[in-house]
Scaffold this motif. Structure first.
Motif, PDB file in Angstrom:
ATOM      1  N   SER A   6       0.125 142.676 -46.515  1.00  0.00           N
ATOM      2  CA  SER A   6       1.147 142.805 -47.556  1.00  0.00           C
ATOM      3  C   SER A   6       2.387 141.978 -47.240  1.00  0.00           C
ATOM      4  CB  SER A   6       1.534 144.272 -47.732  1.00  0.00           C
ATOM      5  OG  SER A   6       2.052 144.801 -46.529  1.00  0.00           O
ATOM      6  N   ALA A   7       2.648 141.756 -45.945  1.00  0.00           N
ATOM      7  CA  ALA A   7       3.831 140.991 -45.543  1.00  0.00           C
ATOM      8  C   ALA A   7       3.496 139.546 -45.202  1.00  0.00           C
ATOM      9  CB  ALA A   7       4.498 141.662 -44.347  1.00  0.00           C
ATOM     10  N   GLY A   8       2.213 139.192 -45.209  1.00  0.00           N
ATOM     11  CA  GLY A   8       1.817 137.836 -44.852  1.00  0.00           C
ATOM     12  C   GLY A   8       2.044 137.521 -43.390  1.00  0.00           C
ATOM     13  N   LEU A   9       1.968 138.555 -42.532  1.00  0.00           N
ATOM     14  CA  LEU A   9       2.229 138.386 -41.108  1.00  0.00           C
ATOM     15  C   LEU A   9       0.993 138.711 -40.283  1.00  0.00           C
ATOM     16  CD1 LEU A   9       5.697 140.182 -40.894  1.00  0.00           C
ATOM     17  CD2 LEU A   9       5.298 137.715 -40.937  1.00  0.00           C
ATOM     18  N   GLU A  10       0.975 138.186 -39.052  1.00  0.00           N
ATOM     19  CA  GLU A  10      -0.082 138.513 -38.110  1.00  0.00           C
ATOM     20  C   GLU A  10       0.523 138.823 -36.756  1.00  0.00           C
ATOM     21  OE1 GLU A  10      -3.720 135.736 -39.795  1.00  0.00           O
ATOM     22  OE2 GLU A  10      -3.636 136.390 -37.724  1.00  0.00           O
ATOM     23  N   LEU A  11      -0.115 139.751 -36.042  1.00  0.00           N
ATOM     24  CA  LEU A  11       0.224 140.008 -34.645  1.00  0.00           C
ATOM     25  C   LEU A  11      -0.742 139.175 -33.817  1.00  0.00           C
ATOM     26  CD1 LEU A  11       2.061 141.760 -32.806  1.00  0.00           C
ATOM     27  CD2 LEU A  11       0.180 143.394 -32.686  1.00  0.00           C
ATOM     28  N   ILE A  12      -0.210 138.249 -33.035  1.00  0.00           N
ATOM     29  CA  ILE A  12      -1.017 137.252 -32.340  1.00  0.00           C
ATOM     30  C   ILE A  12      -0.749 137.314 -30.841  1.00  0.00           C
ATOM     31  CG2 ILE A  12      -1.428 134.761 -32.061  1.00  0.00           C
ATOM     32  CD1 ILE A  12      -0.525 134.415 -34.954  1.00  0.00           C
ATOM     33  N   GLU A  13      -1.798 137.131 -30.061  1.00  0.00           N
ATOM     34  CA  GLU A  13      -1.647 136.962 -28.616  1.00  0.00           C
ATOM     35  C   GLU A  13      -1.998 135.519 -28.274  1.00  0.00           C
ATOM     36  OE1 GLU A  13      -3.383 138.614 -24.328  1.00  0.00           O
ATOM     37  OE2 GLU A  13      -4.017 139.531 -26.217  1.00  0.00           O
ATOM     38  N   VAL A  14      -1.090 134.822 -27.623  1.00  0.00           N
ATOM     39  CA  VAL A  14      -1.313 133.423 -27.272  1.00  0.00           C
ATOM     40  C   VAL A  14      -1.076 133.237 -25.779  1.00  0.00           C
ATOM     41  CG1 VAL A  14       1.061 132.824 -27.887  1.00  0.00           C
ATOM     42  CG2 VAL A  14      -0.661 131.026 -27.770  1.00  0.00           C
ATOM     43  N   THR A  15      -1.940 132.452 -25.145  1.00  0.00           N
ATOM     44  CA  THR A  15      -1.790 132.152 -23.726  1.00  0.00           C
ATOM     45  C   THR A  15      -1.051 130.827 -23.570  1.00  0.00           C
ATOM     46  OG1 THR A  15      -3.861 133.296 -23.228  1.00  0.00           O
ATOM     47  CG2 THR A  15      -3.013 131.799 -21.549  1.00  0.00           C
ATOM     48  N   VAL A  16       0.030 130.834 -22.817  1.00  0.00           N
ATOM     49  CA  VAL A  16       0.852 129.634 -22.645  1.00  0.00           C
ATOM     50  C   VAL A  16       0.052 128.558 -21.914  1.00  0.00           C
ATOM     51  CG1 VAL A  16       2.955 128.689 -21.622  1.00  0.00           C
ATOM     52  CG2 VAL A  16       2.965 131.000 -22.606  1.00  0.00           C
ATOM     53  N   GLY A  17      -0.003 127.374 -22.514  1.00  0.00           N
ATOM     54  CA  GLY A  17      -0.750 126.271 -21.929  1.00  0.00           C
ATOM     55  C   GLY A  17       0.054 125.508 -20.890  1.00  0.00           C
ATOM     56  N   HIS A  18      -0.656 124.909 -19.942  1.00  0.00           N
ATOM     57  CA  HIS A  18      -0.019 124.127 -18.879  1.00  0.00           C
ATOM     58  C   HIS A  18       0.702 122.919 -19.470  1.00  0.00           C
ATOM     59  CE1 HIS A  18       0.696 122.397 -14.982  1.00  0.00           C
ATOM     60  NE2 HIS A  18      -0.038 121.331 -15.247  1.00  0.00           N
ATOM     61  N   ARG A  19       1.983 122.777 -19.126  1.00  0.00           N
ATOM     62  CA  ARG A  19       2.827 121.663 -19.558  1.00  0.00           C
ATOM     63  C   ARG A  19       3.036 121.636 -21.073  1.00  0.00           C
ATOM     64  NH1 ARG A  19       1.032 116.222 -16.547  1.00  0.00           N
ATOM     65  NH2 ARG A  19       3.046 115.578 -17.379  1.00  0.00           N
ATOM     66  N   SER A  20       2.856 122.771 -21.713  1.00  0.00           N
ATOM     67  CA  SER A  20       3.170 122.869 -23.143  1.00  0.00           C
ATOM     68  C   SER A  20       4.682 122.996 -23.307  1.00  0.00           C
ATOM     69  CB  SER A  20       2.485 124.087 -23.756  1.00  0.00           C
ATOM     70  OG  SER A  20       3.015 125.286 -23.198  1.00  0.00           O
ATOM     71  N   SER A  21       5.152 122.955 -24.552  1.00  0.00           N
ATOM     72  CA  SER A  21       6.587 123.104 -24.805  1.00  0.00           C
ATOM     73  C   SER A  21       7.095 124.461 -24.337  1.00  0.00           C
ATOM     74  CB  SER A  21       6.873 122.936 -26.303  1.00  0.00           C
ATOM     75  OG  SER A  21       6.493 121.657 -26.746  1.00  0.00           O
TER      76      SER A  21
END
Length: 221
Positions: free
Chosen positions: A145-160
């Motif tokens: 209904s809100a157009g949102l997602e709960l996401i789990e992301v793993t930080v990549g090596h040398r990413s921003s």
């Protein structure tokens, strides 16, 4: 992954469809003959018209090689029996997830070591995704209904994101917000000054359409 679904009602039907679409091998056990026939017309030979709370039918369904048993019948007692039976019949191999029809019974399920969910198909799918996904982004919950997602992301090596603080990322401007950062399964506190590093798990709320940008920021060097 081989998955047995006990219960072919609305929840079991939708789960079976989603899992088959995702490439999993699925068997559905439904005790009601009419429901079983209707489900078989839709899904084919993956449906068995038998009661999953009887061990002989679980054996016929291939419980010995099952990776996961999902009990989503309309009766909590049956779901408990099915999950309790799955462990010895699979020699401890099969993980169990159960639908809880009455939230008051949730503690009973957990005390018995059964992962208990209150009738939430998308949450079951997210748990499976976490187990089998090789991706660094896992969708935990969809807030349609809100157009949102709960996401789990793993930080990549040398990413921003590698080496940055949550404030450095400027996420609120894009409608995304970090809820918690986990390192070695423990939360980093205080969150505002936590400095991310490769391998950290970041759980955040974001607009569905922002996932591409989040992937660039958290995953790509």
């Amino acid at each position: 992954m081989y998955i047995i679904i006990a219960g072919g009602g609305k929840v079991g039907n939708q789960l079976a469809r989603d899992l088959i679409t995702d490439g999993h091998e699925v068997t559905v056990l439904e005790a009601n003959p009419t429901k079983a026939r209707n489900l078989e017309d839709e899904l084919g030979a993956v449906v068995l018209g038998h009661d999953a709370s009887e061990g002989r039918w679980m054996m016929e369904a291939g419980i010995a090689r099952a990776d996961l048993v999902i009990a989503v019948t309309g009766h909590d007692e049956d779901n408990i029996i099915i999950c309790q039976m799955a462990e010895p019949l699979s020699q401890g191999k099969a993980r169990t997830i159960a639908r809880v029809n009455n939230p008051k019974n949730s503690d009973t399920f957990r005390l018995l070591g059964i992962e208990a969910l209150v009738d939430a198909t998308d949450l079951v799918m997210s748990m499976i995704e976490r187990d089998v996904s090789t991706d660094s982004v896992v969708h935990l919950m969809r807030l349609q209904s809100a157009g949102l997602e709960l996401i789990e992301v793993t930080v990549g090596h040398r990413s921003s994101a590698d080496g940055a603080t949550p404030d450095d990322l400027g996420l609120p401007e894009r409608g995304a917000r970090i809820c918690v950062v986990l390192r070695d399964h423990k939360p980093l506190l205080p969150l505002a000054t936590a400095r991310l590093q490769a391998g950290d798990s970041v759980i955040l709320v974001a607009q569905t359409e922002d996932e591409v940008e989040l992937r660039k920021q958290f995953l790509k060097p």
